[in-house]
Enzyme design. Structure first.
Site, PDB file in Angstrom:
ATOM      1  N   LYS A  62     -30.903 -23.010  25.318  1.00 39.47           N
ATOM      2  CA  LYS A  62     -31.864 -23.948  25.908  1.00 39.47           C
ATOM      3  C   LYS A  62     -33.208 -23.276  26.167  1.00 39.47           C
ATOM      4  O   LYS A  62     -34.263 -23.796  25.801  1.00 39.47           O
ATOM      5  CB  LYS A  62     -31.298 -24.497  27.229  1.00 39.47           C
ATOM      6  CG  LYS A  62     -32.314 -25.205  28.097  1.00 39.47           C
ATOM      7  CD  LYS A  62     -31.716 -25.743  29.384  1.00 39.47           C
ATOM      8  CE  LYS A  62     -31.631 -24.773  30.534  1.00 39.47           C
ATOM      9  NZ  LYS A  62     -32.879 -24.565  31.293  1.00 39.47           N
ATOM     10  N   ASN A  63     -33.154 -22.108  26.823  1.00 44.19           N
ATOM     11  CA  ASN A  63     -34.410 -21.493  27.260  1.00 44.19           C
ATOM     12  C   ASN A  63     -35.168 -20.790  26.137  1.00 44.19           C
ATOM     13  O   ASN A  63     -36.263 -20.258  26.358  1.00 44.19           O
ATOM     14  CB  ASN A  63     -34.168 -20.547  28.440  1.00 44.19           C
ATOM     15  CG  ASN A  63     -33.807 -21.327  29.696  1.00 44.19           C
ATOM     16  OD1 ASN A  63     -33.974 -22.549  29.743  1.00 44.19           O
ATOM     17  ND2 ASN A  63     -33.296 -20.638  30.707  1.00 44.19           N
ATOM     18  N   ARG A  96     -38.911 -28.845  34.694  1.00 46.93           N
ATOM     19  CA  ARG A  96     -40.033 -27.952  34.979  1.00 46.93           C
ATOM     20  C   ARG A  96     -40.572 -27.271  33.729  1.00 46.93           C
ATOM     21  O   ARG A  96     -41.745 -26.926  33.659  1.00 46.93           O
ATOM     22  CB  ARG A  96     -39.608 -26.883  35.971  1.00 46.93           C
ATOM     23  CG  ARG A  96     -39.195 -27.432  37.303  1.00 46.93           C
ATOM     24  CD  ARG A  96     -38.892 -26.284  38.207  1.00 46.93           C
ATOM     25  NE  ARG A  96     -39.989 -25.330  38.165  1.00 46.93           N
ATOM     26  CZ  ARG A  96     -41.070 -25.397  38.927  1.00 46.93           C
ATOM     27  NH1 ARG A  96     -41.179 -26.346  39.822  1.00 46.93           N
ATOM     28  NH2 ARG A  96     -42.021 -24.512  38.811  1.00 46.93           N
ATOM     29  N   CYS A 155     -38.143 -27.454  43.395  1.00 47.85           N
ATOM     30  CA  CYS A 155     -36.863 -27.964  42.914  1.00 47.85           C
ATOM     31  C   CYS A 155     -35.761 -27.338  43.751  1.00 47.85           C
ATOM     32  O   CYS A 155     -36.028 -26.548  44.654  1.00 47.85           O
ATOM     33  CB  CYS A 155     -36.679 -27.696  41.433  1.00 47.85           C
ATOM     34  SG  CYS A 155     -36.325 -26.000  41.076  1.00 47.85           S
ATOM     35  N   ARG A 187     -41.000 -22.510  43.300  1.00 49.12           N
ATOM     36  CA  ARG A 187     -41.377 -22.328  41.904  1.00 49.12           C
ATOM     37  C   ARG A 187     -42.820 -22.741  41.586  1.00 49.12           C
ATOM     38  O   ARG A 187     -43.064 -23.666  40.803  1.00 49.12           O
ATOM     39  CB  ARG A 187     -40.385 -23.048  40.993  1.00 49.12           C
ATOM     40  CG  ARG A 187     -38.967 -22.564  41.227  1.00 49.12           C
ATOM     41  CD  ARG A 187     -37.974 -23.188  40.304  1.00 49.12           C
ATOM     42  NE  ARG A 187     -38.015 -22.652  38.966  1.00 49.12           N
ATOM     43  CZ  ARG A 187     -37.284 -23.113  37.961  1.00 49.12           C
ATOM     44  NH1 ARG A 187     -36.471 -24.111  38.155  1.00 49.12           N
ATOM     45  NH2 ARG A 187     -37.369 -22.575  36.759  1.00 49.12           N
ATOM     46  N   ASP A 191     -29.559 -16.670  36.372  1.00 46.42           N
ATOM     47  CA  ASP A 191     -28.871 -17.844  35.812  1.00 46.42           C
ATOM     48  C   ASP A 191     -27.359 -17.641  35.692  1.00 46.42           C
ATOM     49  O   ASP A 191     -26.642 -18.567  35.310  1.00 46.42           O
ATOM     50  CB  ASP A 191     -29.449 -18.188  34.428  1.00 46.42           C
ATOM     51  CG  ASP A 191     -30.852 -18.762  34.529  1.00 46.42           C
ATOM     52  OD1 ASP A 191     -31.275 -19.123  35.641  1.00 46.42           O
ATOM     53  OD2 ASP A 191     -31.529 -18.839  33.486  1.00 46.42           O
ATOM     54  N   ARG A 200     -28.008 -31.043  31.362  1.00 42.67           N
ATOM     55  CA  ARG A 200     -29.336 -30.502  31.062  1.00 42.67           C
ATOM     56  C   ARG A 200     -29.225 -29.213  30.255  1.00 42.67           C
ATOM     57  O   ARG A 200     -30.126 -28.907  29.482  1.00 42.67           O
ATOM     58  CB  ARG A 200     -30.093 -30.182  32.355  1.00 42.67           C
ATOM     59  CG  ARG A 200     -30.470 -31.398  33.143  1.00 42.67           C
ATOM     60  CD  ARG A 200     -31.363 -31.016  34.292  1.00 42.67           C
ATOM     61  NE  ARG A 200     -32.411 -30.125  33.801  1.00 42.67           N
ATOM     62  CZ  ARG A 200     -33.154 -29.351  34.571  1.00 42.67           C
ATOM     63  NH1 ARG A 200     -32.975 -29.349  35.859  1.00 42.67           N
ATOM     64  NH2 ARG A 200     -34.070 -28.586  34.051  1.00 42.67           N
TER      65      ARG A 200
HETATM   66  N1  EPU Z   1     -43.263 -17.457  40.211  1.00 49.93           N
HETATM   67  C1  EPU Z   1     -44.417 -17.507  40.959  1.00 49.93           C
HETATM   68  N2  EPU Z   1     -45.547 -17.987  40.347  1.00 49.93           N
HETATM   69  C2  EPU Z   1     -45.568 -18.395  39.048  1.00 49.93           C
HETATM   70  C3  EPU Z   1     -44.393 -18.319  38.299  1.00 49.93           C
HETATM   71  C4  EPU Z   1     -43.250 -17.842  38.902  1.00 49.93           C
HETATM   72  O1  EPU Z   1     -44.431 -17.153  42.127  1.00 49.93           O
HETATM   73  O2  EPU Z   1     -46.621 -18.809  38.575  1.00 49.93           O
HETATM   74  C5  EPU Z   1     -42.018 -16.953  40.838  1.00 49.93           C
HETATM   75  C6  EPU Z   1     -40.944 -18.029  40.877  1.00 49.93           C
HETATM   76  O3  EPU Z   1     -41.081 -18.873  41.994  1.00 49.93           O
HETATM   77  C7  EPU Z   1     -39.681 -17.190  40.907  1.00 49.93           C
HETATM   78  C8  EPU Z   1     -40.048 -15.982  40.049  1.00 49.93           C
HETATM   79  O4  EPU Z   1     -41.473 -15.951  40.008  1.00 49.93           O
HETATM   80  O5  EPU Z   1     -39.425 -16.794  42.212  1.00 49.93           O
HETATM   81  C9  EPU Z   1     -39.524 -16.003  38.629  1.00 49.93           C
HETATM   82  O6  EPU Z   1     -39.752 -17.271  38.045  1.00 49.93           O
HETATM   83  P1  EPU Z   1     -40.013 -17.475  36.497  1.00 49.93           P
HETATM   84  O7  EPU Z   1     -41.403 -18.001  36.323  1.00 49.93           O
HETATM   85  O8  EPU Z   1     -39.648 -16.255  35.739  1.00 49.93           O
HETATM   86  O9  EPU Z   1     -39.005 -18.642  36.160  1.00 49.93           O
HETATM   87  P2  EPU Z   1     -39.263 -19.797  35.136  1.00 49.93           P
HETATM   88  O10 EPU Z   1     -40.041 -19.277  33.996  1.00 49.93           O
HETATM   89  O11 EPU Z   1     -39.746 -21.005  35.838  1.00 49.93           O
HETATM   90  C10 EPU Z   1     -37.173 -19.354  33.617  1.00 49.93           C
HETATM   91  C11 EPU Z   1     -35.973 -20.114  33.181  1.00 49.93           C
HETATM   92  C12 EPU Z   1     -35.023 -20.296  34.362  1.00 49.93           C
HETATM   93  C13 EPU Z   1     -34.627 -18.903  34.866  1.00 49.93           C
HETATM   94  C14 EPU Z   1     -35.885 -18.101  35.215  1.00 49.93           C
HETATM   95  C15 EPU Z   1     -35.600 -16.675  35.628  1.00 49.93           C
HETATM   96  C16 EPU Z   1     -36.781 -21.494  31.395  1.00 49.93           C
HETATM   97  C17 EPU Z   1     -37.132 -22.839  30.895  1.00 49.93           C
HETATM   98  N3  EPU Z   1     -36.378 -21.411  32.657  1.00 49.93           N
HETATM   99  O12 EPU Z   1     -37.780 -20.123  34.655  1.00 49.93           O
HETATM  100  O13 EPU Z   1     -33.886 -20.970  33.890  1.00 49.93           O
HETATM  101  O14 EPU Z   1     -33.814 -19.018  35.998  1.00 49.93           O
HETATM  102  O15 EPU Z   1     -36.777 -18.059  34.101  1.00 49.93           O
HETATM  103  O16 EPU Z   1     -34.934 -16.009  34.617  1.00 49.93           O
HETATM  104  O17 EPU Z   1     -36.838 -20.533  30.641  1.00 49.93           O
HETATM  105  C18 EPU Z   1     -31.958 -22.303  34.063  1.00 49.93           C
HETATM  106  O18 EPU Z   1     -31.855 -22.259  32.824  1.00 49.93           O
HETATM  107  O19 EPU Z   1     -31.028 -22.740  34.806  1.00 49.93           O
HETATM  108  C19 EPU Z   1     -33.172 -21.818  34.703  1.00 49.93           C
HETATM  109  C20 EPU Z   1     -33.514 -22.173  35.937  1.00 49.93           C
END
Ligand code: EPU
Length: 422
Positions: A22-23, A93, A117, A122, A305, A397
């Protein structure tokens, strides 16, 4: 509304094929917005989030066609839209991944702010800070991020946190910028490396994707690509825990065990035997699961995850384990539900202390997010009696036909209408 019903206690046995990730699929789909030509994707998982991304891309003028065998053709040659509406973004998201590509290709993007969420606030401040560095003018207007720029220009960007989708958004935006961009403290997840490879196949010039230092030399134009999506490491890890928690013998085929080193190490520490080659992994669960502490982190550390699923295993381990969650501030929603099944878990700040119990007992439980639902299903597989997991739209999802795959391994699990569903 549907629910999943599990009659626990069966040792799982047999082989299961990993689905596409998915990711990895979602950012690659978003990247199709950059290409002036069709992107042919195969091994695309049949998931609700994938359908949502396809609908979002269609709303932006991308021609989307399905094909046999998990194929998807995305053609943004004639795309003109640049507004990602709240109705779609709020359900997923990862929709924010269209921000970088829209801005780079059309000079304008309006993307609804995703909001918080179940697993945490996030924010997307790092995405915006990076785009600002690339020369975009960014305002927030009526809940939308409005970004504008003539041609973006390369810059040095240091990410305060190695955000996964933040790194991806900036990599996509910088691919069409003028000059060189350096992203430092970038996320190192395999899905970032894969997106880099796909962008390079489209004609981009990216080095270091998958490391914490990425160099991107902007190009004028990106074109068509053919790509098969990598296997889902989190789905694979979930099936391995299913093998361990039932004391079974499960092989996941068509996966990449190299992406799961931290999880595999912990499963061994917990008493399981692991056999693997380049694209398959077999787990032989033991009758005595041992406690093992876990601390989540960015790749290659133990993935957040996988935290909820591993906690279900620790719930029946001999001894006490501590699960420290360092990525999201609120990713313990499954704890209250696992406790309803007899687990002894206490949350202290960003850690959960899990005292293993002899056995879990089946109960009606409610899914709160994607990985929490997987954890409850795993708990149900090990529990005595019947477990019903409601609100399973969360699981759809991110897991492709999970109940069918588990029942092929011998689990007594099925989906039915939820009479009390809301
Ligand atoms: N963060 C910030 N500011 C930002 C971006 C992130 O403070 O602008 C913080 C977040 O709040 C969090 C941390 O940084 O505390 C890491 O978040 P990240 O941005 O890496 O997460 P993401 O990109 O939103 C992806 C995956 C998630 C997975 C995370 C961590 C996708 C579509 N989603 O989310 O997947 O948990 O990386 O590995 O790739 C899932 O598949 O169940 C899922 C939630």
């Amino acid at each position: 509304m549907e629910r999943i019903v599990i009659r626990g206690g069966t040792r799982l046995r047999g082989a299961v094929a990993a689905s596409g990730a998915k990711n990895a699929a979602l950012p690659i789909m978003a990247a199709s917005l950059l290409a002036e030509g069709p992107c042919r994707l195969s091994n695309v998982p049949e998931l609700r989030d994938v359908r949502t991304m396809a609908t979002l891309l269609e709303s932006l003028g991308v021609r989307v066609a399905g094909g046999a065998g998990a194929q998807l053709v995305l053609d943004a040659s004639a795309a003109t839209g640049h507004r990602a509406a709240y109705d779609l973004v709020r359900t997923m998201r990862a929709s924010v991944l269209v921000l970088g590509p829209l801005l780079a290709r059309f000079g304008e993007a309006q993307v609804s702010l995703p909001g918080g969420c179940a697993i945490g606030a996030r924010p997307i401040n790092l995405h915006l800070k990076g785009l600002d560095k690339l020369g975009a003018e960014i305002t927030i207007d009526e809940g939308y991020v409005c970004a504008r720029s003539r041609r973006l220009r390369g810059a040095r960007i240091y990410l305060d946190l190695p955000s996964v989708t933040g790194t991806m958004n900036l990599m996509m935006a910088a691919s069409l910028a003028r000059g060189i961009t350096l992203i430092e403290n970038a996320a190192c997840e395999p899905e970032v490396a894969e997106l880099g490879a796909v962008l390079n196949d489209m004609g981009a010039c990216i080095e270091g994707a998958g490391t914490d230092h990425i160099r991107i030399e902007g190009v004028q134009w990106l074109g068509a690509v053919d790509h098969s999506v990598m296997p889902d490491r989190i789905e694979t890890g979930t099936f391995l825990v299913a093998g361990a928690i039932t004391g079974g013998d499960v092989t996941v085929r068509g996966c990449r065990p190299a992406h799961l080193e931290a999880v595999i190490e912990k499963l061994i520490e917990a008493g399981a035997e692991i056999q693997m080659d380049a694209d398959a992994v077999r787990i032989l669960g033991s009758d005595r699961v041992r406690a093992a502490d876990v601390k989540t982190g960015g790749y290659p550390a133990f993935a957040t995850d996988m935290q909820a699923q591993f906690m279900a295993l620790m719930a029946i381990a001999e001894g006490t384990s501590v699960m420290a969650e360092t990525i999201f501030e609120n990713r313990f929603m499954h704890v209250a539900e696992l406790r309803r099944m007899g687990a002894d878990i206490r949350v202290q700040g960003n850690s959960a202390v899990v005292r293993g119990v002899k056995r879990l007992s089946g109960a009606p439980v409610m899914a709160t997010d994607l990985r929490a639902s997987a954890s409850l299903i795993l708990g149900g597989l090990a529990a005595e009696g019947r477990t019903t997991v409601s609100r399973i739209y969360h699981i759809d999802r991110g897991y492709e036909q999970i109940e069918k795959k588990l029942s092929a391994l011998g689990a007594q699990i099925w989906r039915e209408k939820d009479p009390g569903g809301v």
